[in-house]
Design a protein around this motif. Structure first.
Motif, PDB file in Angstrom:
ATOM      1  N   ALA A   4     -11.130  -6.122  -2.268  1.00 33.32           N
ATOM      2  CA  ALA A   4     -10.860  -4.710  -1.971  1.00 33.32           C
ATOM      3  C   ALA A   4      -9.632  -4.223  -2.726  1.00 33.32           C
ATOM      4  O   ALA A   4      -9.644  -3.134  -3.334  1.00 33.32           O
ATOM      5  CB  ALA A   4     -10.675  -4.521  -0.469  1.00 33.32           C
ATOM      6  N   SER A   5      -8.554  -5.008  -2.715  1.00 28.48           N
ATOM      7  CA  SER A   5      -7.338  -4.625  -3.436  1.00 28.48           C
ATOM      8  C   SER A   5      -7.587  -4.576  -4.936  1.00 28.48           C
ATOM      9  O   SER A   5      -7.128  -3.653  -5.632  1.00 28.48           O
ATOM     10  CB  SER A   5      -6.202  -5.605  -3.125  1.00 28.48           C
ATOM     11  OG  SER A   5      -5.872  -5.570  -1.752  1.00 28.48           O
ATOM     12  N   ARG A   6      -8.309  -5.566  -5.457  1.00 29.02           N
ATOM     13  CA  ARG A   6      -8.557  -5.639  -6.897  1.00 29.02           C
ATOM     14  C   ARG A   6      -9.395  -4.460  -7.384  1.00 29.02           C
ATOM     15  O   ARG A   6      -9.044  -3.796  -8.355  1.00 29.02           O
ATOM     16  CB  ARG A   6      -9.266  -6.948  -7.242  1.00 29.02           C
ATOM     17  CG  ARG A   6      -9.708  -7.043  -8.705  1.00 29.02           C
ATOM     18  CD  ARG A   6     -10.462  -8.318  -9.001  1.00 29.02           C
ATOM     19  NE  ARG A   6     -11.672  -8.472  -8.209  1.00 29.02           N
ATOM     20  CZ  ARG A   6     -12.842  -7.856  -8.481  1.00 29.02           C
ATOM     21  NH1 ARG A   6     -12.923  -7.026  -9.519  1.00 29.02           N
ATOM     22  NH2 ARG A   6     -13.897  -8.055  -7.715  1.00 29.02           N
ATOM     23  N   PRO A  47      -2.527   0.300  -1.870  1.00 29.06           N
ATOM     24  CA  PRO A  47      -2.274   0.960  -0.584  1.00 29.06           C
ATOM     25  C   PRO A  47      -1.179   0.275   0.220  1.00 29.06           C
ATOM     26  O   PRO A  47      -0.874  -0.902   0.024  1.00 29.06           O
ATOM     27  CB  PRO A  47      -3.617   0.864   0.136  1.00 29.06           C
ATOM     28  CG  PRO A  47      -4.233  -0.384  -0.409  1.00 29.06           C
ATOM     29  CD  PRO A  47      -3.803  -0.449  -1.848  1.00 29.06           C
ATOM     30  N   SER A  48      -0.613   1.014   1.164  1.00 35.55           N
ATOM     31  CA  SER A  48       0.370   0.458   2.085  1.00 35.55           C
ATOM     32  C   SER A  48      -0.310  -0.156   3.301  1.00 35.55           C
ATOM     33  O   SER A  48       0.301  -0.942   4.023  1.00 35.55           O
ATOM     34  CB  SER A  48       1.345   1.549   2.546  1.00 35.55           C
ATOM     35  OG  SER A  48       0.648   2.654   3.089  1.00 35.55           O
ATOM     36  N   TYR A  49      -1.565   0.203   3.530  1.00 35.51           N
ATOM     37  CA  TYR A  49      -2.313  -0.316   4.670  1.00 35.51           C
ATOM     38  C   TYR A  49      -3.766  -0.457   4.256  1.00 35.51           C
ATOM     39  O   TYR A  49      -4.344   0.439   3.640  1.00 35.51           O
ATOM     40  CB  TYR A  49      -2.199   0.629   5.863  1.00 35.51           C
ATOM     41  CG  TYR A  49      -3.064   0.223   7.042  1.00 35.51           C
ATOM     42  CD1 TYR A  49      -2.681  -0.830   7.872  1.00 35.51           C
ATOM     43  CD2 TYR A  49      -4.270   0.870   7.303  1.00 35.51           C
ATOM     44  CE1 TYR A  49      -3.478  -1.218   8.937  1.00 35.51           C
ATOM     45  CE2 TYR A  49      -5.065   0.485   8.375  1.00 35.51           C
ATOM     46  CZ  TYR A  49      -4.660  -0.556   9.184  1.00 35.51           C
ATOM     47  OH  TYR A  49      -5.443  -0.948  10.233  1.00 35.51           O
ATOM     48  N   LEU A  50      -4.374  -1.600   4.571  1.00 37.03           N
ATOM     49  CA  LEU A  50      -5.756  -1.870   4.188  1.00 37.03           C
ATOM     50  C   LEU A  50      -6.436  -2.616   5.338  1.00 37.03           C
ATOM     51  O   LEU A  50      -5.915  -3.617   5.830  1.00 37.03           O
ATOM     52  CB  LEU A  50      -5.790  -2.722   2.915  1.00 37.03           C
ATOM     53  CG  LEU A  50      -7.163  -3.051   2.313  1.00 37.03           C
ATOM     54  CD1 LEU A  50      -7.803  -1.796   1.719  1.00 37.03           C
ATOM     55  CD2 LEU A  50      -7.007  -4.115   1.220  1.00 37.03           C
ATOM     56  N   TRP A  87     -10.946   0.669   4.583  1.00 38.11           N
ATOM     57  CA  TRP A  87     -10.240   1.939   4.527  1.00 38.11           C
ATOM     58  C   TRP A  87      -8.754   1.644   4.388  1.00 38.11           C
ATOM     59  O   TRP A  87      -8.256   0.605   4.826  1.00 38.11           O
ATOM     60  CB  TRP A  87     -10.543   2.834   5.722  1.00 38.11           C
ATOM     61  CG  TRP A  87     -10.152   2.324   7.056  1.00 38.11           C
ATOM     62  CD1 TRP A  87     -10.623   1.203   7.672  1.00 38.11           C
ATOM     63  CD2 TRP A  87      -9.222   2.907   7.963  1.00 38.11           C
ATOM     64  NE1 TRP A  87     -10.042   1.059   8.911  1.00 38.11           N
ATOM     65  CE2 TRP A  87      -9.179   2.087   9.115  1.00 38.11           C
ATOM     66  CE3 TRP A  87      -8.421   4.048   7.924  1.00 38.11           C
ATOM     67  CZ2 TRP A  87      -8.369   2.367  10.202  1.00 38.11           C
ATOM     68  CZ3 TRP A  87      -7.621   4.337   9.011  1.00 38.11           C
ATOM     69  CH2 TRP A  87      -7.598   3.509  10.138  1.00 38.11           C
ATOM     70  N   ALA A  88      -8.067   2.532   3.702  1.00 41.56           N
ATOM     71  CA  ALA A  88      -6.679   2.291   3.318  1.00 41.56           C
ATOM     72  C   ALA A  88      -5.879   3.572   3.475  1.00 41.56           C
ATOM     73  O   ALA A  88      -6.431   4.678   3.522  1.00 41.56           O
ATOM     74  CB  ALA A  88      -6.609   1.790   1.871  1.00 41.56           C
ATOM     75  N   LEU A  89      -4.557   3.410   3.557  1.00 39.82           N
ATOM     76  CA  LEU A  89      -3.633   4.543   3.672  1.00 39.82           C
ATOM     77  C   LEU A  89      -2.551   4.416   2.610  1.00 39.82           C
ATOM     78  O   LEU A  89      -2.119   3.316   2.279  1.00 39.82           O
ATOM     79  CB  LEU A  89      -2.984   4.571   5.058  1.00 39.82           C
ATOM     80  CG  LEU A  89      -3.920   4.631   6.269  1.00 39.82           C
ATOM     81  CD1 LEU A  89      -3.123   4.526   7.558  1.00 39.82           C
ATOM     82  CD2 LEU A  89      -4.751   5.900   6.256  1.00 39.82           C
TER      83      LEU A  89
END
Length: 241
Positions: A68-70, A80-83, A105-107
């Motif tokens: 997801a991050s990649r 993101p700061s939150y995942l 979902w991320a913020l």
């Protein structure tokens, strides 16, 4: 634009993808806060030219969170700061071929979005075909991505009432008016300031600081979140799942 690699080692005919709905509160042309998300324009079939959520294929030896991050970084350049894992979408007819999408979902704070975008522009490696949209007013998206965003909005709106999830959209220190504005933007409605303050005071999620924000109005106390309270309750699940 960097493309994610084709899936490796998946012989069943079912492909696994990872997508992310990343929310940020951004200002529109009238300086009004808008709950926004980035979309990527597809450059091949199916749905060539249609907007879609950022994502890509899961590598066979890759953890889901890592994928997801990649894929988010490759398609949007954002970290993101939150995942958090949202849901698995696997309707048989959601794609011309059999694809199951693990959706996160991320913020990300708006100032962090601007800083990360500016850093990529300086390096000359800014992803292409990316635009920000009002999360509540989207065009027809590729695949079932409109349904995915709708579900992510529902999850976010439910969590904002009982967790400190809004912290992912706020700086480390903020006023109660800042916090109320983020909550109003997420919920899409105005909140009574007095009732909101009472709810916050009884939540035990905020710690008042000795600092104030000064301006044209009377000084407003700055708060920070109690870090002993998690952004969201993961239950018995470890951070790696």
């Amino acid at each position: 634009m960097t493309r994610t690699s084709e899936p490796q080692g998946l012989d069943s005919g079912v492909r696994v993808a990872v997508s992310t709905v990343i929310f940020s509160v951004r200002r529109d042309a009238h300086d009004e806060p808008v709950l926004s998300l980035p979309l990527v324009r597809r450059t091949r079939d199916p749905f060539d030219g249609r907007w879609a959520l950022p994502g890509g294929w899961l590598d066979a030896a890759e953890e889901l969170d890592t994928a997801a991050s990649r894929t988010l970084a490759e398609t949007t350049g954002l970290t993101p700061s939150y995942l958090e894992q949202l849901y698995a979408f696997g309707a048989v007819d959601r794609s011309p071929t059999r694809v199951v999408s693990i959706v996160y979902w991320a913020l990300l704070r708006s100032d962090e979005v601007d800083a990360q975008v500016a850093a990529h522009e300086r390096e000359g490696d800014a992803p292409e075909n990316v635009e920000w949209f009002d999360a509540t007013d989207l065009p027809p998206l590729a695949f079932d991505h409109n349904d995915i965003v709708e579900y992510a909005l529902w999850r976010l709106r439910n969590k904002v009432g009982y967790s400190r999830i809004a912290h992912g959209l706020l700086p480390d220190e903020f006023t109660l008016a800042d916090l109320r504005e983020v909550n109003e933007t997420i919920l899409g409605k105005r909140l009574d300031p007095a009732n909101f303050r009472r709810q916050v005071d009884t939540s035990n999620t905020l710690i008042p600081t000795e600092r104030f924000r000064t301006g044209s109005h009377r000084p407003a106390r700055l708060y920070r979140y109690n870090r002993d309270v998690e952004l969201a309750d993961r239950g018995p699940l470890p951070s790696r799942h």
